[in-house]
Design an enzyme around this catalytic site. Structure first.
Site, short mmCIF file in Angstrom:
data_model
loop_
_atom_site.label_atom_id
_atom_site.label_comp_id
_atom_site.label_asym_id
_atom_site.label_seq_id
_atom_site.Cartn_x
_atom_site.Cartn_y
_atom_site.Cartn_z
N GLU A 1 1.33 -4.44 11.33
CA GLU A 1 0.73 -3.12 11.20
C GLU A 1 1.44 -2.15 12.13
O GLU A 1 1.48 -2.36 13.33
CB GLU A 1 -0.76 -3.18 11.60
N GLU B 1 1.44 3.78 2.84
CA GLU B 1 1.94 3.32 4.14
C GLU B 1 3.46 3.43 4.22
O GLU B 1 4.19 2.44 4.29
CB GLU B 1 1.45 1.89 4.40
N HIS C 1 0.86 -1.19 0.00
CA HIS C 1 0.00 0.00 0.00
C HIS C 1 0.89 1.23 0.00
O HIS C 1 1.59 1.49 0.98
CB HIS C 1 -0.90 -0.02 1.24
N HIS D 1 2.93 -3.37 6.98
CA HIS D 1 1.90 -2.39 6.62
C HIS D 1 1.89 -1.24 7.62
O HIS D 1 2.57 -1.27 8.63
CB HIS D 1 0.51 -3.04 6.64
ZN LIG Z 1 -1.75 -1.79 4.32
#
Ligand SMILES: [Zn+2]
Length: 1165
Positions: free
Chosen positions: A1002, A823, A820, A917
């Site tokens: 994350e 990010e 992504h 992420h």
């Molecule tokens: Zn992500």
């Protein structure tokens, strides 16, 4: 005193007469007492059935009294138990029986209605039950008969309010003119019967839960009436005794504005101005603060929908996709699935959605591995990505002989270009078939030859010579920067002025500029570890962007060092959201200082910027600003560019700003954010980089901005549906220096060029005699950027069979990041991982000896380069393509998956897979893993999990990280397999590749709410540390690797005991911690404390003796009524009058309220 069980209802009270027959006990007048236990469920059931059948007043009253006493004590559980036992039905049929008689007995009816309101309030099916019992119309007609009796009217109104919890019933009441009856009960300002008045308003609000009733109310002009009533009550209530009435009126308006027509009516009737002014009064008076929030939210909702000032919702960047038409149709913007239905929806209480709906409960899908998505023959191409397996390490023998040979050793194969142009992976346009599939067998399957060449033309829109020029242009930086450079060198004559960018790109100026940069570097030379500006510049020349960027952003070029201290989350200024909404409302009401001038447009280079306005720029790698509009002197609306080839996913931003005045707060509003909430509401600030500061030796991205707030706004898509919703991120920045050039970003930027330069730097730095470091190209992207794959492991101690064997049998750890593009935190974590694995740290050395690391640090280079937030150039979320990735549209995923298949096929399934992420809505760092058992447990699945075997090893890494990584929070981790995530890397690698430890890591954009970093915003230092800690946690993984877990090594892991002490293992943190100020986007009116139905009903009940007096009183007032009897009789003894027309001035109304009780027969004082 009482206790309910599943099957028994025991009664330890003192109802003496219960021993006798029920009839006997029921006829006993007075407070019932009980002496003997009513065994089993019969007790309550007997009471209820007696209630339904009892004909006489005494017994009914007794039962009602008993029930009320029972239910008033204890918790709601009692009422729910009673509902389960048919309590509502019994009360309803008693109501029908009693109420239908020619002259109903109100001494029974009144307590019955009260109890029904209390019980029905908690019975979700009360509306339906009431309809079936025929109680709806009956109650409505009782109300009609009793509008002259405030107490009875109130009781009826509460019951009707409760019935309206069902949309059908509310509509039924509406069809029977209940809406009109109740509306006309609401009087103008008075000090009497406030309970009843509030009951009327609340019932009216309850009826507005349906579309039909709302449109009826709008058609009949009740919106203007409600506004008028609000104004009247508000302005006359000088003692603040009727604040609850004002609040209830606001609730009605909230309900009305759930429809477009309602919102338009409020706006058209001057509601915005009224609310704006009344709210300002509220802010000055303590007793009325509770009216501020509902008013502010109403204003926010009623601001007319304004399309974004764009010609198209489509991204300014389009990229022709292989196999698709060049004309990308205007995509229909999907409605935001997570947004509240503010648009014409019935406010029916949705079935409480189970959190677990999304969990995968199909055992086959959880357990059985699907067939590979491609034939086995296609996998052999990936063998080249394992150079360590075939390498013979001859240099080990030579290394002692000559130091120089190290440069030519495999581990420092420094000719990156040679690697990049690896024959099979270099997309050769001349022989290209357009297919992304690297296998020769699939060639010719697409008709993309023309496609790709055309694409090339349009992408770079340059050829040959231009290409050269483009590269040369990389040597310059942004136009504003040049003026700064000029100043730094105190040169005034020869350097072209700002804005003369094109002219400057020609020969002499260019070379001069180049030397200028070099001199600047010499003079101010930032010494940032693992960063070399010249190397960055060189790497940037090979980065391909859609618009063909020719300018570098200064921070990326110059480099960034984390600032020396920690950066705490600033406390949220109280009521900041409300203040910002106020300012936004003022834009509509008072346009005197509104400028509304476009000062930057990504698509319009000819735009002339006023000299006193800020200057914006974003045409550089990762830049994302499409338009800037100067709203007021020091306020700008910023519009972000949607992801390329689509019209959505705006969240990430990065732009340059200059021409500022120092020491003045500038307000910036990013007005087209899409996420429903953000850590910007919980202590997060955007980041800023000042070129001037950097040149003075402080090259830092710092957290900055005051009054940071994120809220839903009134903008909608330029062309798309009006229902589309956007959010504003607003913040104010006071710049320190005049004539500075600053950069603002959502988070610390990390470009694709930065990655390439960093990898080159690492390659230079590793010790090739111990570290095997190899950078290769996994594949090329759609825009022909490289997707690097890095191999890191230890060189074998010798070329002995034993050492070589050990090397070739080391388990693989596969790490990926930045799928992504928004990010960027994931890239900083990855930077930490890479640097650590290349370092001389003993733990790193052990890890290299134990494992082979295969790292793909940027899965979405095109997205990163073009400043996108979520997608790849094909407009899709790449982390939803893992099930069956398209080789030509999602090449990086296709080849990563192929590479993993290959590992599987040679019996080397990775020990650990982790995809890095960033998480925009949570604090801390945490892992998502996959567990079949936990998923089944959590979903409440009937599958017997006892027989299922599952290795609990997936918990080792998170448990270890919780101990060693200060930013990590074990409590935020989960291991559930959601259906909606079935195509993500984590789930696919777990299920299809059989990797037990398959994770998503994350990292927060904000900071931590636990551990030693609690209350601090995260910086690049902490992010990089997380990357280090992740590697360290790998020491604890695997059977044979326990040997690694020895004291010497552990000593090297910074296992600070303070960290352990700070960990909060018992508390489960909420997604969002409580905030000083509620973040309120919902369509509902914030409730007022202490004004619930129960307490209202109770006070009406307590008022037992007042009824007759009231009636007397009312009769008396009617006689005194100045308006006269004739009108009253027309109103059929209506207690409440219809409203005055809107035109009546407040003073006129105030007069009529004065002294003499009013009026046309409304509730009168
Ligand atoms: Zn992500």
């Amino acid at each position: 005193m009482f206790s309910y069980g599943q099957n028994n209802f025991t009664w330890n009270g003192t109802l003496r007469e219960l021993e006798g027959s029920c009839g006997a006990f029921c006829t006993e007048r007075g407070r019932p007492r009980m002496s003997a236990p009513l065994s089993s469920s019969s007790g309550l059931e007997v009471l209820l059935s007696t209630l339904q059948n009892a004909g006489d007043v005494e017994s009914t009253l007794n039962i009602l009294s008993v029930l009320d006493e029972l239910l008033s004590a204890g918790t709601d559980r009692r009422i729910h138990y009673m509902i389960k036992k048919g309590g509502s039905d019994a009360l309803l049929s008693a109501l029908v029986n009693t109420g239908r008689s020619y002259s109903p007995n109100y001494s029974v009816l009144l307590p019955l209605l009260h109890l029904l309101a209390k019980v029905g309030h908690r019975d979700r099916r009360i509306g339906m039950k009431a309809e079936e019992a025929g109680a709806v119309q009956l109650t409505l007609s009782l109300l009609r008969q009793n509008i002259a009796n405030p107490r009875r009217a109130a009781a009826c109104l509460w019951v009707l309010q409760v019935f309206s919890s069902s949309v059908c019933t509310a509509n039924l009441i509406g069809e029977n003119h209940g809406l009109d009856v109740i509306y006309h009960l609401i009087p103008q300002y008075t000090t009497k019967h406030l309970h009843t008045i509030r009951a009327a308003i609340t019932a009216f609000a309850a009826l507005l839960c349906t579309k039909a009733n709302v449109s009826c109310a709008v058609e009949k002009g009740y919106v203007s009436g409600l506004l008028q009533l609000y104004e009247d009550w508000f302005s006359n209530d000088s003692q603040h005794e009727a604040t609850t009435v004002c609040h209830s009126l606001l609730c009605c308006l909230h309900k009305v504005t759930s429809s477009t027509a309602g919102r338009q009516a409020v706006f058209a009737q001057g509601g915005l101005r009224l609310l704006y002014h009344t709210t300002q009064t509220c802010l000055l008076t303590k007793g009325r603060e509770c009216l501020v929030e509902p008013s502010v939210q109403l204003m926010r909702k009623c601001l007319p929908k304004t399309p974004l000032p764009l010609t198209s919702d489509q991204s300014a960047y389009t990229f022709p996709l292989p196999g698709r038409s060049h004309d990308i149709p205007e995509m229909v913007m999907a409605a935001d699935e997570s947004s509240e239905d503010e648009e014409d929806e019935d406010n029916q209480e949705a079935e409480s959605r189970e959190y677990d709906d999304d969990l995968e409960t199909d055992l086959n899908k959880l357990r059985r591995r699907p067939e590979p998505d491609r034939p086995k023959e296609l996998l052999n191409q990936y063998s080249r990505l394992f150079p360590e397996l075939s390498h013979d390490f001859q240099e080990l023998d030579l290394s002692s002989a000559s130091e120089d040979t190290s440069s030519s050793s495999s581990s420092s194969s420094s000719d990156e270009d040679a690697e990049f142009s690896s024959p099979s992976f270099r997309r050769n346009r001349k022989r290209s078939t357009g297919s992304r599939d690297l296998s020769p067998s699939s060639s010719g399957s697409h008709s993309g030859t023309e496609m790709s060449s055309e694409r090339h033309a349009s992408v770079s829109s340059q050829s040959g010579a231009d290409n050269f020029r483009r590269h040369r242009n990389f040597l310059s930086t942004s136009p504003s920067f040049r003026s700064l450079v000029k100043e730094a060198r105190q040169e005034t004559s020869s350097v072209p002025s700002v804005g003369a960018q094109d002219a400057e790109e020609e020969g002499a100026a260019e070379s001069q500029h180049r030397t200028m940069i070099d001199r600047l570097l010499e003079r101010h030379g930032a010494c940032i570890p693992h960063h070399d500006p010249r190397m960055y510049r060189a790497a940037a020349a090979k980065t391909r962007s859609i618009p063909g960027f020719s300018i570098l952003a200064f921070p990326d070029f110059w480099g960034h060092l984390p600032p020396p201290g920690h950066e705490p989350m600033p406390p949220r200024r109280p009521n900041v959201q409300r203040l910002k909404v106020f300012e936004d409302v003022r834009r509509f009401l008072n346009t005197d200082d509104i400028i509304n001038k476009v000062v930057f447009d990504l698509e319009d280079n000819s735009l002339q910027c006023p000299c006193d306005a800020l200057r914006f720029y974003s045409k550089f790698e990762c830049g994302n600003l499409r338009k800037a509009v100067q709203v007021r002197r020091f306020e700008y609306d910023l519009i972000l560019n949607a992801d390329a080839n689509c019209s959505q996913h705006t969240q990430w931003f990065y732009f340059e700003v200059s021409n500022m005045e120092p020491d003045v707060p500038y307000r910036f509003n990013v007005i087209n954010c899409e996420k429903t909430n953000s850590q910007f509401n919980y202590g997060m600030q955007p980041v800023l980089y000042s070129v001037r500061e950097a040149l003075e030796g402080r090259p830092h991205w710092i957290r900055t901005g005051s009054d940071v707030c994120y809220f839903r706004n009134h903008f909608c898509a330029a062309r798309g549906p009006k229902a589309s919703t956007f959010y504003t991120l607003t913040f104010s920045i006071t710049f320190k220096h005049q004539e500075d050039v600053c950069y603002l970003a959502y988070h610390y930027p990390y470009t694709h060029t930065a990655l390439k330069a960093h990898l080159k730097e690492l390659q230079k730095l590793v010790d090739p005699s111990t570290v095997f470091f190899r950078q290769q190209v996994l594949c090329e992207t759609l825009a022909e950027n490289c997707c690097p794959l890095v191999t890191i492991t230890a060189c074998p101690a010798s070329r002995s069979w034993r050492d070589m064997h050990q090397l070739r049998n080391r388990p693989c750890i596969v790490l990926t990041a930045r799928v992504h593009p928004g990010e960027s935190n994931a890239s900083w974590v990855m930077k930490g991982t890479l640097e650590f694995l290349c370092s001389s740290d003993p733990v790193a050395q052990s890890l290299r000896e134990a494992f082979i690391f295969k790292i793909i640090p940027m899965l979405n280079p095109d997205g990163v380069i073009n400043g996108m937030s979520r997608c790849d150039l094909n407009g899709e979320d790449l982390n939803r393509q893992w099930c069956k990735p398209d080789p030509s549209l999602s090449p990086t995923i296709y080849h990563t998956k192929g590479f993993l298949y290959y590992l599987n096929s040679i019996g080397r399934t990775p020990l650990v897979f982790c995809d890095y992420h960033g998480h925009s809505r949570k604090k801390n760092v945490f892992l998502y893993g996959c567990s079949m058992k936990e998923t089944l447990w959590q979903s409440g699945s009937a599958v017997d999990t006892v027989g299922l075997k599952e290795d609990p090893g997936y918990r080792t890494i998170p448990k270890t990280l919780d101990r060693i990584a200060p930013a990590f929070s074990f409590n935020s981790c989960n291991y559930l397999v959601e259906k909606s995530r079935s195509a993500t890397a984590r789930v696919v690698v777990w299920r299809e590749m059989g990797v037990l430890r398959s994770y998503t890591m994350e990292s927060t954009y904000n900071g931590c709410d636990q551990g030693i970093y609690k209350g601090l915003q995260t910086g690049t230092r902490e992010l990089q540390e997380m990357g280090v800690k992740f590697c360290q946690s790998l020491l604890y993984v695997g059977k044979d690797l326990r040997t690694l877990y020895n004291k010497t090594l552990i000593h090297h892991i910074d296992l600070d005991h303070n960290i352990l002490d700070h960990k909060s293992h018992n508390c489960f943190e909420d997604d969002e911690p409580p905030c000083v100020e509620e973040i309120e986007y919902s369509a509902d009116c914030p409730p007022l404390k202490g004004t619930d139905l129960d307490s209202d009903v109770n006070s009406n009940m307590a008022d037992t003796e007042g009824e007759e007096e009231d009636e007397e009183d009312l009769r008396g007032s009617k006689h005194r009524d100045s308006i006269g009897q004739s009108q009253l009789s027309n109103m059929k003894s209506c207690l409440f009058t219809p409203h005055r027309t809107r035109q009546a001035s407040i003073s006129e109304r105030r007069n009529s309220c004065n002294g003499v009780s009013i009026s046309n027969g409304q509730i009168i004082s």
